[in-house]
Motif scaffolding. Structure first.
Motif: not given
Length: 373
Positions: A168-170, A209-212, A219-220, A265-270
């Protein structure tokens, strides 16, 4: 495919079978011991040789000399055992029938909680996740199973509620920039002047920009919620220094004090986790305020900032999507997913994240990682 019998039938057969086998062994052993004892006692009445005394001198306590009496006495053990075996067969047959009935009743009582659990599971849907088994009685394996099922339902209910609020918030957040774009196109481009074109162009760019930014955050967040497939060694201290060096703190003062720490862990997520915590500390700060970043050797990351007062009872809401304190976010700088992404990435790395108000204003965010030994 062979169809298996119901559990109640199998339990009944097992109970009755064990009872009949045990009773049969007991009766057979008793009969054998009784036969041996009878034969031993009868043998005591047979003299090794005829007595020498005259017949008129024998008393009632002397050895039995009557051949018919001795024959009947010798046949007595066989007759008693034959009768005993007949009785044993009848008793075993009766006990088998009785044990089947008792086993059926006992199995039904034992399986009653399982039927209750099954009935509850069959009734459940998204509309009645509030229902619980609430099994009463002493604490045993079935009670533990029912309580575990209730705990699972509670977690599932919270997850469904959270997902519903998130959707709902999204949807609302995505509708806002789309509405801005539509209004800018319909109103601003109706017989526009050059000044209006510039203004509409700026509005459309801001909305885009806000939507992106919102889509990237979603996605993250979905990626971190899925968990990690591969864990690799990551030098967390270097990652923190890099993230702090790349951010624009503006007029805020950033103090970085880190010790060498390696995690898996995952360097990108960290990297995203650290960047989100630092961006949150910079964005929600006073002009000329400070941001203190500390990484200890035991894997504890602490980010402390100055800023407005944070009510202690509202701190937990900061880790919910699209929340900033107790109100929904509306700012153009963020979409309210920063700390919720931090919490999700931390869970994926088996880390613990917490926050407490900073005395004097601001927030202290702590993330405890498990070191790679």
């Amino acid at each position: 495919m062979v169809r298996r019998q119901p559990v109640r039938v199998r339990l009944t057969v097992v109970y009755a079978g064990l009872f009949v086998v045990t009773a049969t062994i007991l009766l057979v052993v008793v009969n054998l011991l009784l036969g041996a004892a009878l034969k031993s006692e009868v043998a005591m009445f047979e003299p090794p040789e005829p007595p020498k005394a005259p017949a008129d001198a024998m008393s009632d306590t002397e050895w039995i000399q009557d051949p018919e009496a001795r024959r009947r006495l010798g046949d007595l053990p066989g007759q008693v055992l034959a009768y005993q075996w007949d009785v044993t067969v009848i008793v075993i047959a009766v006990l088998g029938v009785v044990s089947l009935g008792i086993g059926w009743v006992v199995a039904g009582r034992l399986l009653r909680p399982l039927h209750r659990i099954t009935a509850t599971a069959q009734r459940l849907s998204l509309s009645n996740l509030h229902e619980r088994i609430a099994l009463d009685g002493p604490r045993d394996e079935l009670k533990d199973l029912a309580d575990t099922f209730d705990d699972m339902l509670a977690r599932l209910e919270r997850a469904v509620d959270s997902q519903s609020r998130f959707v709902a918030n999204a949807s609302h957040e995505l509708r806002t920039p789309l509405a801005i774009q539509r209004a800018a196109i319909e109103i601003g481009l109706t017989d526009p002047s050059p000044e209006q074109l510039v203004q509409v162009r700026g509005q459309l760019l801001d909305a885009s920009v806000r939507s992106e930014r919102l889509i990237d955050g979603l996605l993250l967040l979905a990626q971190s919620e899925r968990g990690l497939d591969v864990r690799e060694p990551v030098d967390l201290d270097e990652l923190v220094r890099q993230a702090a060096g790349e951010l624009d703190a503006g007029d805020r003062t950033m103090v970085v004090d880190v010790e060498p720490v390696r995690v898996r862990g995952d360097s990108v997520l960290l990297t995203r986790l650290v960047a989100n915590v630092l961006q949150n500390a910079i964005r929600h700060n006073h002009p000329g305020g400070t941001v203190q970043v500390c990484l200890f050797a035991d894997g504890l990351l602490v980010v402390r900032n100055t800023g407005p007062e944070v009510p202690e009872e509202r701190v937990g809401e900061l880790f919910e999507p699209f929340r900033r304190l107790h109100s929904r976010t509306r700012s153009a700088e963020g979409v309210g997913l920063g700390l919720s992404i931090v919490a999700s990435i931390a869970r994926a790395h088996d880390a613990e994240v917490s926050a407490v108000p900073n005395p004097g204003g601001g927030l202290v965010v702590s993330v405890r990682f498990q070191r790679d030994r």
